[in-house]
Motif scaffolding. Structure first.
Motif, PDB file in Angstrom:
ATOM      1  N   UNK A   2     -23.889 -52.947 -42.256  1.00  0.00           N
ATOM      2  CA  UNK A   2     -24.172 -54.051 -43.171  1.00  0.00           C
ATOM      3  C   UNK A   2     -24.920 -55.171 -42.452  1.00  0.00           C
ATOM      4  N   UNK A   3     -25.864 -55.787 -43.153  1.00  0.00           N
ATOM      5  CA  UNK A   3     -26.640 -56.866 -42.530  1.00  0.00           C
ATOM      6  C   UNK A   3     -25.982 -58.210 -42.853  1.00  0.00           C
ATOM      7  N   UNK A  12     -16.228 -62.438 -46.371  1.00  0.00           N
ATOM      8  CA  UNK A  12     -16.132 -61.330 -47.329  1.00  0.00           C
ATOM      9  C   UNK A  12     -14.790 -60.628 -47.213  1.00  0.00           C
ATOM     10  N   UNK A  13     -14.314 -60.411 -45.994  1.00  0.00           N
ATOM     11  CA  UNK A  13     -13.010 -59.770 -45.797  1.00  0.00           C
ATOM     12  C   UNK A  13     -11.912 -60.654 -46.384  1.00  0.00           C
ATOM     13  N   UNK A  14     -11.974 -61.958 -46.131  1.00  0.00           N
ATOM     14  CA  UNK A  14     -10.973 -62.883 -46.703  1.00  0.00           C
ATOM     15  C   UNK A  14     -10.969 -62.808 -48.226  1.00  0.00           C
ATOM     16  N   UNK A  15     -12.167 -62.715 -48.810  1.00  0.00           N
ATOM     17  CA  UNK A  15     -12.293 -62.647 -50.265  1.00  0.00           C
ATOM     18  C   UNK A  15     -11.674 -61.357 -50.810  1.00  0.00           C
ATOM     19  N   UNK A  16     -11.954 -60.244 -50.158  1.00  0.00           N
ATOM     20  CA  UNK A  16     -11.498 -58.944 -50.662  1.00  0.00           C
ATOM     21  C   UNK A  16     -10.049 -58.635 -50.301  1.00  0.00           C
ATOM     22  N   UNK A  17      -9.544 -59.249 -49.229  1.00  0.00           N
ATOM     23  CA  UNK A  17      -8.157 -59.022 -48.800  1.00  0.00           C
ATOM     24  C   UNK A  17      -7.421 -60.369 -48.691  1.00  0.00           C
ATOM     25  N   UNK A  18      -7.156 -61.013 -49.834  1.00  0.00           N
ATOM     26  CA  UNK A  18      -6.498 -62.325 -49.787  1.00  0.00           C
ATOM     27  C   UNK A  18      -5.089 -62.274 -49.197  1.00  0.00           C
ATOM     28  N   UNK A  19      -4.507 -61.078 -49.131  1.00  0.00           N
ATOM     29  CA  UNK A  19      -3.162 -60.933 -48.564  1.00  0.00           C
ATOM     30  C   UNK A  19      -3.103 -61.284 -47.074  1.00  0.00           C
ATOM     31  N   UNK A  43     -19.665 -50.398 -39.121  1.00  0.00           N
ATOM     32  CA  UNK A  43     -19.604 -49.182 -39.943  1.00  0.00           C
ATOM     33  C   UNK A  43     -20.948 -48.928 -40.620  1.00  0.00           C
ATOM     34  N   UNK A  44     -21.024 -47.838 -41.372  1.00  0.00           N
ATOM     35  CA  UNK A  44     -22.229 -47.514 -42.133  1.00  0.00           C
ATOM     36  C   UNK A  44     -22.171 -48.071 -43.553  1.00  0.00           C
ATOM     37  N   UNK A  45     -21.091 -48.760 -43.907  1.00  0.00           N
ATOM     38  CA  UNK A  45     -20.876 -49.201 -45.285  1.00  0.00           C
ATOM     39  C   UNK A  45     -21.492 -50.579 -45.521  1.00  0.00           C
ATOM     40  N   UNK A  46     -22.456 -50.644 -46.432  1.00  0.00           N
ATOM     41  CA  UNK A  46     -23.107 -51.924 -46.752  1.00  0.00           C
ATOM     42  C   UNK A  46     -22.168 -52.826 -47.555  1.00  0.00           C
ATOM     43  N   UNK A 109     -14.945 -42.263 -42.721  1.00  0.00           N
ATOM     44  CA  UNK A 109     -15.691 -41.778 -43.879  1.00  0.00           C
ATOM     45  C   UNK A 109     -17.125 -42.275 -43.817  1.00  0.00           C
ATOM     46  N   UNK A 110     -18.019 -41.531 -44.483  1.00  0.00           N
ATOM     47  CA  UNK A 110     -19.420 -41.914 -44.611  1.00  0.00           C
ATOM     48  C   UNK A 110     -19.883 -41.535 -46.014  1.00  0.00           C
ATOM     49  N   UNK A 111     -20.897 -42.212 -46.524  1.00  0.00           N
ATOM     50  CA  UNK A 111     -21.428 -41.827 -47.843  1.00  0.00           C
ATOM     51  C   UNK A 111     -21.879 -40.367 -47.843  1.00  0.00           C
TER      52      UNK A 111
END
Length: 198
Positions: A2-3, A12-19, A43-46, A109-111
Motif C-alpha cells: 500500500x502507498x 487507518x488501523x485505528x479507524x478499522x480496529x477501534x478496539x 504486505x501486498x494488500x492495498x 494470503x495474497x490476492x
C-alpha cells in the motif's frame, strides 16, 4: 504494497480496529498498533478491508471483522469468567492477543487473480512455508512483547502443537473458535471443532 505513510497506516488501523483503544496500557496499545501498521505496510494488500478471514470463506468475511469479533467476544468472556468464577484474567493482555492473533494473515494470503477462490485470495508462498501465527509472534518479539503474550498468539490455532498455558491464551483460543465456526457453519463448511490433527 500500500502507498501510505506510517502515520497514514496508523490512522487507518485505528479507524478499522477501534478496539485497540480498549487497551488501557498505552504502551501495549501502541505496540499492537505498530505491529498491525507494519504488517499492512509490508504486505501486498492495498486496502486493509479486503484482506480475507480465509481463502475458503466468501469475500465479505474479512480479517478486520473477524479480528474485531474475536476481540469483542474475548472481552465479554473475561467479564463472565471474572465475575462468576473469580478467575484472574488480565483484560489488556487478552485484548492484545485477540487483536494480534491473525495479523500474520496479511502476509499469509495474497490476492488470487484466477478468480477460483470464494474470497478472491489464496495462500501466499509465506503462508505455505510458515506455520500460521509464526509471523505475528516474530513481530511481537521484535516489539519487545513478553513470552506469555507471544504464547497466546502461537497457541490460538489448532495448527499449533502448543496448548494454551495462560487464562488469556485460553480465552482467545475459544473466542477465535466461536467466531470461526459461526462463519464456517454459515458457509456450509466443516467446523474447526470437528477437525482433528493428523
Amino acid at each position: 504494497m500500500p502507498s501510505v505513510t506510517p502515520a497514514e497506516a496508523d490512522a487507518r488501523v485505528r479507524e478499522h480496529l477501534p478496539e485497540i483503544q480498549w487497551i488501557k496500557d498505552r504502551e501495549l496499545a501502541e505496540a499492537v498498533l505498530r505491529i498491525w501498521s507494519r504488517a499492512w505496510r509490508t504486505s501486498v494488500w492495498a486496502d486493509l478491508r479486503t484482506v480475507p478471514k480465509s481463502p475458503d470463506l466468501p469475500e465479505r468475511r474479512t480479517l478486520i471483522t473477524h479480528t474485531r469479533a474475536v476481540t469483542q467476544i474475548a472481552e465479554r468472556m473475561v467479564d463472565v469468567e471474572t465475575a462468576l468464577h473469580g478467575v484472574s484474567i488480565d483484560l489488556d493482555r487478552t485484548l492484545a492477543i485477540a487483536l494480534l492473533h491473525d495479523v500474520c494473515k496479511l502476509h499469509e494470503f495474497a490476492p488470487d487473480p484466477s478468480g477460483d477462490s470464494p474470497s478472491g485470495a489464496r495462500f501466499s508462498r509465506t503462508g505455505r512455508l510458515y506455520q500460521h501465527g509464526y509471523l505475528g509472534a516474530q513481530w511481537m518479539a521484535e516489539e519487545g512483547l513478553d513470552e506469555e503474550l507471544i504464547h497466546g498468539v502461537l497457541a490460538h490455532t489448532p495448527l499449533s502443537s502448543v496448548v494454551p498455558q495462560t487464562q488469556e491464551a485460553v480465552v482467545v483460543h475459544y473466542a477465535d473458535f466461536v467466531d470461526s465456526d459461526v462463519q464456517l457453519l454459515d458457509a456450509g463448511l466443516r467446523l474447526f471443532c470437528k477437525r482433528r490433527q493428523p
